[in-house]
Scaffold this motif. Structure first.
Motif, PDB file in Angstrom:
ATOM      1  N   THR A  86       1.150  -0.890   0.315  1.00 48.98           N
ATOM      2  CA  THR A  86       0.355   0.162  -0.084  1.00 48.98           C
ATOM      3  C   THR A  86       0.843   1.092  -0.307  1.00 48.98           C
ATOM      4  O   THR A  86       1.725   1.310   0.791  1.00 48.98           O
ATOM      5  CB  THR A  86      -1.131   0.296   1.162  1.00 48.98           C
ATOM      6  OG1 THR A  86      -1.503  -0.805   1.315  1.00 48.98           O
ATOM      7  CG2 THR A  86      -2.048   1.853   1.435  1.00 48.98           C
ATOM      8  N   VAL A  87       0.128   2.346  -1.146  1.00 49.46           N
ATOM      9  CA  VAL A  87       1.495   3.510  -1.147  1.00 49.46           C
ATOM     10  C   VAL A  87       0.630   4.970  -1.101  1.00 49.46           C
ATOM     11  O   VAL A  87      -0.150   4.881  -1.281  1.00 49.46           O
ATOM     12  CB  VAL A  87       2.321   3.618  -2.459  1.00 49.46           C
ATOM     13  CG1 VAL A  87       3.348   5.110  -2.828  1.00 49.46           C
ATOM     14  CG2 VAL A  87       3.156   1.801  -2.644  1.00 49.46           C
ATOM     15  N   GLY A 110      -0.042  -1.876 -10.939  1.00 49.61           N
ATOM     16  CA  GLY A 110       0.474  -2.895 -10.038  1.00 49.61           C
ATOM     17  C   GLY A 110      -0.304  -2.756  -8.825  1.00 49.61           C
ATOM     18  O   GLY A 110      -0.350  -3.355  -7.372  1.00 49.61           O
ATOM     19  N   PHE A 111       0.416  -1.172  -7.947  1.00 44.41           N
ATOM     20  CA  PHE A 111       0.430  -1.214  -6.369  1.00 44.41           C
ATOM     21  C   PHE A 111      -1.005  -1.078  -5.652  1.00 44.41           C
ATOM     22  O   PHE A 111      -1.696  -0.110  -6.888  1.00 44.41           O
ATOM     23  CB  PHE A 111       1.330   0.361  -6.131  1.00 44.41           C
ATOM     24  CG  PHE A 111       2.520  -0.083  -6.270  1.00 44.41           C
ATOM     25  CD1 PHE A 111       3.866  -0.644  -5.365  1.00 44.41           C
ATOM     26  CD2 PHE A 111       3.089   0.443  -8.170  1.00 44.41           C
ATOM     27  CE1 PHE A 111       4.777  -1.323  -5.547  1.00 44.41           C
ATOM     28  CE2 PHE A 111       4.764  -0.620  -8.345  1.00 44.41           C
ATOM     29  CZ  PHE A 111       5.535  -0.790  -6.743  1.00 44.41           C
ATOM     30  N   HIS A 112      -0.905  -0.917  -4.326  1.00 44.12           N
ATOM     31  CA  HIS A 112      -2.711  -0.680  -4.220  1.00 44.12           C
ATOM     32  C   HIS A 112      -2.383   1.169  -3.261  1.00 44.12           C
ATOM     33  O   HIS A 112      -1.565   1.342  -2.635  1.00 44.12           O
ATOM     34  CB  HIS A 112      -2.587  -1.549  -3.133  1.00 44.12           C
ATOM     35  CG  HIS A 112      -3.478  -1.180  -2.090  1.00 44.12           C
ATOM     36  ND1 HIS A 112      -4.018  -0.689  -0.084  1.00 44.12           N
ATOM     37  CD2 HIS A 112      -5.394  -2.141  -2.713  1.00 44.12           C
ATOM     38  CE1 HIS A 112      -5.447  -0.082  -0.102  1.00 44.12           C
ATOM     39  NE2 HIS A 112      -6.292  -1.363  -1.232  1.00 44.12           N
ATOM     40  N   ILE A 113      -3.645   1.107  -3.851  1.00 40.45           N
ATOM     41  CA  ILE A 113      -3.015   2.882  -2.766  1.00 40.45           C
ATOM     42  C   ILE A 113      -3.901   3.309  -2.390  1.00 40.45           C
ATOM     43  O   ILE A 113      -5.223   3.002  -2.041  1.00 40.45           O
ATOM     44  CB  ILE A 113      -3.347   3.948  -4.453  1.00 40.45           C
ATOM     45  CG1 ILE A 113      -2.389   4.133  -5.863  1.00 40.45           C
ATOM     46  CG2 ILE A 113      -3.523   5.671  -4.102  1.00 40.45           C
ATOM     47  CD1 ILE A 113      -1.208   3.897  -5.439  1.00 40.45           C
ATOM     48  N   GLY A 114      -3.566   4.509  -1.421  1.00 44.18           N
ATOM     49  CA  GLY A 114      -3.692   4.688  -0.137  1.00 44.18           C
ATOM     50  C   GLY A 114      -4.657   5.702  -0.159  1.00 44.18           C
ATOM     51  O   GLY A 114      -4.967   6.632  -0.397  1.00 44.18           O
ATOM     52  N   VAL A 147       9.160  -0.120  -3.876  1.00 47.05           N
ATOM     53  CA  VAL A 147       8.529   1.133  -4.382  1.00 47.05           C
ATOM     54  C   VAL A 147       9.856   1.405  -4.948  1.00 47.05           C
ATOM     55  O   VAL A 147       9.557   2.264  -5.689  1.00 47.05           O
ATOM     56  CB  VAL A 147       7.938   2.112  -2.659  1.00 47.05           C
ATOM     57  CG1 VAL A 147       6.904   2.830  -3.506  1.00 47.05           C
ATOM     58  CG2 VAL A 147       6.676   1.017  -2.335  1.00 47.05           C
ATOM     59  N   ALA A 148      10.817   1.997  -4.033  1.00 46.06           N
ATOM     60  CA  ALA A 148      12.368   2.421  -4.856  1.00 46.06           C
ATOM     61  C   ALA A 148      12.267   2.412  -6.104  1.00 46.06           C
ATOM     62  O   ALA A 148      13.126   2.398  -7.155  1.00 46.06           O
ATOM     63  CB  ALA A 148      13.163   1.945  -4.215  1.00 46.06           C
TER      64      ALA A 148
END
Length: 205
Positions: A86-87, A110-114, A147-148
């Motif tokens: 979660t980003v 594909g990242f889950h967004i917060g 994430v980096a």
């Protein structure tokens, strides 16, 4: 008889010096020991120069095992997939809409967004580089490296008092764009690829 050999009393003088049997025995033992040591040293020298290639019992040549490699067991780094991360995306610049635009692109990857919005006062207008990645201590070698891969040059920090597993991406003044998707995908693949365990070699004889 007279002189020094004159017989007196009931004792007879010895006509020759006593035999030194103890000294002869000692000399014999010393000679045997010296021969044994010399023989053993000769055998050792022969082994050194010949490499001990022959079996002393059968006379056959002994084979020295060649250096061999043990098949390495592959292991995989315990890194989470983008969908498991979660980003939170925050904008610390004066440019409007930057956080939402970046969050939308990360979601496509594909990242889950917060949370999405402006950075807190602690970081607002204070990030000079491309961005800052902030996460819990547990994310140092897990979520943060993944994430980096999406933003080259982003600084990484951990907060031991932070709760949860989410990672904050705080965009700074130096931010222009996320890394090209192809490059980012390649970097993620390299991070999660199997890594061969150290090679073990048998000791040469």
């Amino acid at each position: 008889m007279g002189g020094q050999y004159r017989i007196t009393g009931d004792k007879y003088p010895r006509m020759r010096p006593p035999r030194r049997r103890g000294r002869l025995a000692f000399l014999g033992v010393a000679c045997v020991t010296a021969l044994g040591v010399a023989g053993w040293g000769t055998v050792q020298l022969i082994d050194v120069f010949t490499g001990g290639e022959k079996d002393t019992a059968s006379g056959a040549e002994a084979t020295c095992p060649a250096t061999t490699k043990v098949s390495p067991a592959a292991r995989t780094r315990a890194l989470p997939a983008p969908g498991k991360i979660t980003v939170n995306v925050y904008n610390a610049t004066a440019r409007t809409g930057l956080a939402k635009q970046t969050a939308d692109e990360l979601k496509k990857r594909g990242f889950h967004i917060g949370d999405v919005g402006n950075a807190t006062k602690q970081y607002d207008k204070k990030i000079k580089g491309a961005g800052l990645l902030l996460g819990p201590a547990s994310a140092l070698n897990t979520s943060l490296p993944v994430v980096a891969t999406q933003l080259a040059g982003a600084e990484r920090r951990t907060d031991t008092t932070r709760k949860g597993e989410a990672v904050d991406l705080i965009l700074g003044d130096g931010f222009k764009n996320l890394s090209a998707r192809a490059d980012a995908d390649k970097a993620v693949a390299e991070l999660t690829a199997p890594v061969a365990a150290p090679t073990v070699k048998k000791k040469d004889c």
